[in-house]
Design an enzyme around this catalytic site. Structure first.
Site, PDB file in Angstrom:
ATOM      1  N   ASN A  30       0.862  -1.186   0.000  1.00 47.80           N
ATOM      2  CA  ASN A  30       0.000   0.000   0.000  1.00 47.80           C
ATOM      3  C   ASN A  30       0.898   1.235   0.000  1.00 47.80           C
ATOM      4  O   ASN A  30       1.492   1.569   1.017  1.00 47.80           O
ATOM      5  CB  ASN A  30      -0.892  -0.038   1.259  1.00 47.80           C
ATOM      6  CG  ASN A  30      -1.719   1.220   1.421  1.00 47.80           C
ATOM      7  OD1 ASN A  30      -1.832   2.031   0.497  1.00 47.80           O
ATOM      8  ND2 ASN A  30      -2.308   1.396   2.598  1.00 47.80           N
ATOM      9  N   LYS A  89       0.049   4.221  -0.242  1.00 45.41           N
ATOM     10  CA  LYS A  89      -0.644   5.392   0.343  1.00 45.41           C
ATOM     11  C   LYS A  89      -0.437   6.615  -0.579  1.00 45.41           C
ATOM     12  O   LYS A  89      -0.455   6.445  -1.787  1.00 45.41           O
ATOM     13  CB  LYS A  89      -0.152   5.636   1.766  1.00 45.41           C
ATOM     14  CG  LYS A  89      -0.160   4.368   2.609  1.00 45.41           C
ATOM     15  CD  LYS A  89      -0.010   4.630   4.062  1.00 45.41           C
ATOM     16  CE  LYS A  89       0.080   3.313   4.802  1.00 45.41           C
ATOM     17  NZ  LYS A  89      -0.055   3.429   6.220  1.00 45.41           N
ATOM     18  N   HIS A  92      -9.493   0.677   4.843  1.00 47.61           N
ATOM     19  CA  HIS A  92      -8.208   0.926   5.506  1.00 47.61           C
ATOM     20  C   HIS A  92      -8.425   1.850   6.706  1.00 47.61           C
ATOM     21  O   HIS A  92      -9.279   2.741   6.660  1.00 47.61           O
ATOM     22  CB  HIS A  92      -7.214   1.550   4.519  1.00 47.61           C
ATOM     23  CG  HIS A  92      -5.828   1.601   5.070  1.00 47.61           C
ATOM     24  ND1 HIS A  92      -5.418   2.597   5.920  1.00 47.61           N
ATOM     25  CD2 HIS A  92      -4.778   0.756   4.920  1.00 47.61           C
ATOM     26  CE1 HIS A  92      -4.158   2.360   6.270  1.00 47.61           C
ATOM     27  NE2 HIS A  92      -3.747   1.259   5.676  1.00 47.61           N
ATOM     28  N   GLU A 135      -6.902   4.323   7.766  1.00 46.25           N
ATOM     29  CA  GLU A 135      -6.795   5.769   7.492  1.00 46.25           C
ATOM     30  C   GLU A 135      -8.082   6.288   6.850  1.00 46.25           C
ATOM     31  O   GLU A 135      -8.483   7.434   7.087  1.00 46.25           O
ATOM     32  CB  GLU A 135      -5.552   6.031   6.617  1.00 46.25           C
ATOM     33  CG  GLU A 135      -4.283   5.869   7.439  1.00 46.25           C
ATOM     34  CD  GLU A 135      -3.076   5.339   6.685  1.00 46.25           C
ATOM     35  OE1 GLU A 135      -3.041   5.420   5.447  1.00 46.25           O
ATOM     36  OE2 GLU A 135      -2.165   4.823   7.359  1.00 46.25           O
ATOM     37  N   GLU A 158      -5.306  -5.400  10.430  1.00 50.23           N
ATOM     38  CA  GLU A 158      -4.309  -4.361  10.652  1.00 50.23           C
ATOM     39  C   GLU A 158      -4.623  -3.619  11.950  1.00 50.23           C
ATOM     40  O   GLU A 158      -5.444  -2.680  11.949  1.00 50.23           O
ATOM     41  CB  GLU A 158      -4.337  -3.357   9.503  1.00 50.23           C
ATOM     42  CG  GLU A 158      -4.080  -3.967   8.146  1.00 50.23           C
ATOM     43  CD  GLU A 158      -3.533  -2.935   7.178  1.00 50.23           C
ATOM     44  OE1 GLU A 158      -2.356  -3.035   6.844  1.00 50.23           O
ATOM     45  OE2 GLU A 158      -4.271  -2.025   6.796  1.00 50.23           O
ATOM     46  N   GLY A 213       2.153   2.081  10.673  1.00 54.56           N
ATOM     47  CA  GLY A 213       3.044   3.231  10.531  1.00 54.56           C
ATOM     48  C   GLY A 213       3.721   3.662  11.819  1.00 54.56           C
ATOM     49  O   GLY A 213       4.283   4.758  11.894  1.00 54.56           O
ATOM     50  N   SER A 233       3.425  -2.290  10.319  1.00 53.79           N
ATOM     51  CA  SER A 233       4.884  -2.224  10.523  1.00 53.79           C
ATOM     52  C   SER A 233       5.609  -3.518  10.162  1.00 53.79           C
ATOM     53  O   SER A 233       6.573  -3.909  10.815  1.00 53.79           O
ATOM     54  CB  SER A 233       5.195  -1.802  11.965  1.00 53.79           C
ATOM     55  OG  SER A 233       4.674  -0.499  12.207  1.00 53.79           O
TER      56      SER A 233
HETATM   57  C1  PEP Z   1      -0.851  -0.085   5.975  1.00 51.02           C
HETATM   58  O1  PEP Z   1      -1.050   1.086   5.800  1.00 51.02           O
HETATM   59  O2  PEP Z   1      -1.640  -0.904   5.483  1.00 51.02           O
HETATM   60  C2  PEP Z   1       0.306  -0.503   6.775  1.00 51.02           C
HETATM   61  C3  PEP Z   1       0.310  -1.712   7.252  1.00 51.02           C
HETATM   62  O3  PEP Z   1       1.286   0.417   6.993  1.00 51.02           O
HETATM   63  P1  PEP Z   1       2.744   0.167   7.652  1.00 51.02           P
HETATM   64  O4  PEP Z   1       3.292  -1.103   7.036  1.00 51.02           O
HETATM   65  O5  PEP Z   1       3.549   1.367   7.278  1.00 51.02           O
HETATM   66  O6  PEP Z   1       2.539   0.021   9.121  1.00 51.02           O
END
Ligand code: PEP
Length: 251
Positions: A10, A12, A95, A97, A167, A173, A213
């Site tokens: 992703n 973003k 997601h 966000e 997630e 993040g 992460s």
């Molecule tokens: C994501 O946005 O789906 C995600 C898992 O981000 P990150 O790997 O940066 O934590």
């Protein structure tokens, strides 16, 4: 039942130039990728068509969001029909966000998922709890509520078009990855929930991937958990280590 390992990237709202986007695609195009892993990248919508044209055929492309209407006066939105027409096979929906910054609730995410599948797209459906919810013991209730909104309007045949991305919001993040045991526990409980709320067959066959992460160094141990069928990767999908994450199952 063997579930094909799945790794999504992703991007973003990154990168910020077409040159940088080309460089990311070049890394993927030149890498040796595990042919047994399904790889899907989700660039910003502006780059969907060029990425489809530039990336090797084995790597699939996803939009990061879409609306539920096919067309009309919905400024700033993309429709499932437009994605389908452009040759984009996947869309990421729900997601965290989108849920937190853009106020998408589970009912809206379910409606979008319904529309995307009805249009012939596959969906990476994201769920996960906040830190406060985890600390108050609500993880499973939150994940189940988020899934139930779609389960209520789902048909048995939808599930082959869905990948569930667990997630935890506190891990996205932040550099704070869930431990393999924490992720495995939620994935196993989610699979058990699907067995009762949908069917045993769906629970066995649907892929539940972990996001939060994920890096090259933690991906191997996470990938060894029996109910972790892959990853959704944010930050690390913009780095060369994304290739190592794609190959985690094989390594
Ligand atoms: C994501 O946005 O789906 C995600 C898992 O981000 P990150 O790997 O940066 O934590």
């Amino acid at each position: 039942m063997t579930r094909q390992f799945f790794v999504g990237g992703n991007f973003k709202m990154n990168p910020t130039s077409r040159e940088a986007k080309k460089a990311l695609i070049k890394v993927l195009n030149e890498a040796t990728l595990d042919p047994n892993t399904e790889v899907v990248i989700a660039p910003p919508s502006l780059y969907l068509i060029p990425v489809l044209e530039q990336v090797r055929k084995e790597v699939k492309v996803a939009a990061q969001n879409c609306y539920f209407k096919p067309n009309g006066a919905f400024t700033g939105e993309l429709s499932p029909a437009q994605l389908k027409d452009a040759g984009v096979p996947y869309v990421v929906l729900g997601h965290s966000e989108r849920r937190s910054l853009f106020h998408e609730d589970s009912a809206l995410v379910a409606q979008k998922t319904r529309a995307a599948i009805d249009t012939g797209l596959s969906v990476i459906l994201c769920v996960g709890e906040t830190l406060q919810e985890r600390e108050s013991g609500k993880t499973q209730a939150v994940v189940e509520e988020q899934l139930k909104a779609f389960i209520d309007i789902s048909k048995p045949e939808d599930w082959s078009k869905i990948v569930i991305a667990y997630e935890p919001v506190w891990a996205i993040g932040t550099g704070k990855v869930a431990t393999p045991a924490q992720a495995q526990e939620t994935h196993a409980l989610t699979r058990a929930f699907l067995a009762t709320a949908v069917s045993k067959e769906v629970a066995e066959s649907v892929r539940i991937i972990y996001g939060g992460s994920v890096t090259a160094s933690n991906s191997k141990e996470l990938s060894n958990q029996p109910d972790i069928d892959g990853f959704l990767v944010g930050g690390a999908s913009l780095k060369p280590e994304f290739v190592d994450i794609i190959n985690a199952k094989k390594a």
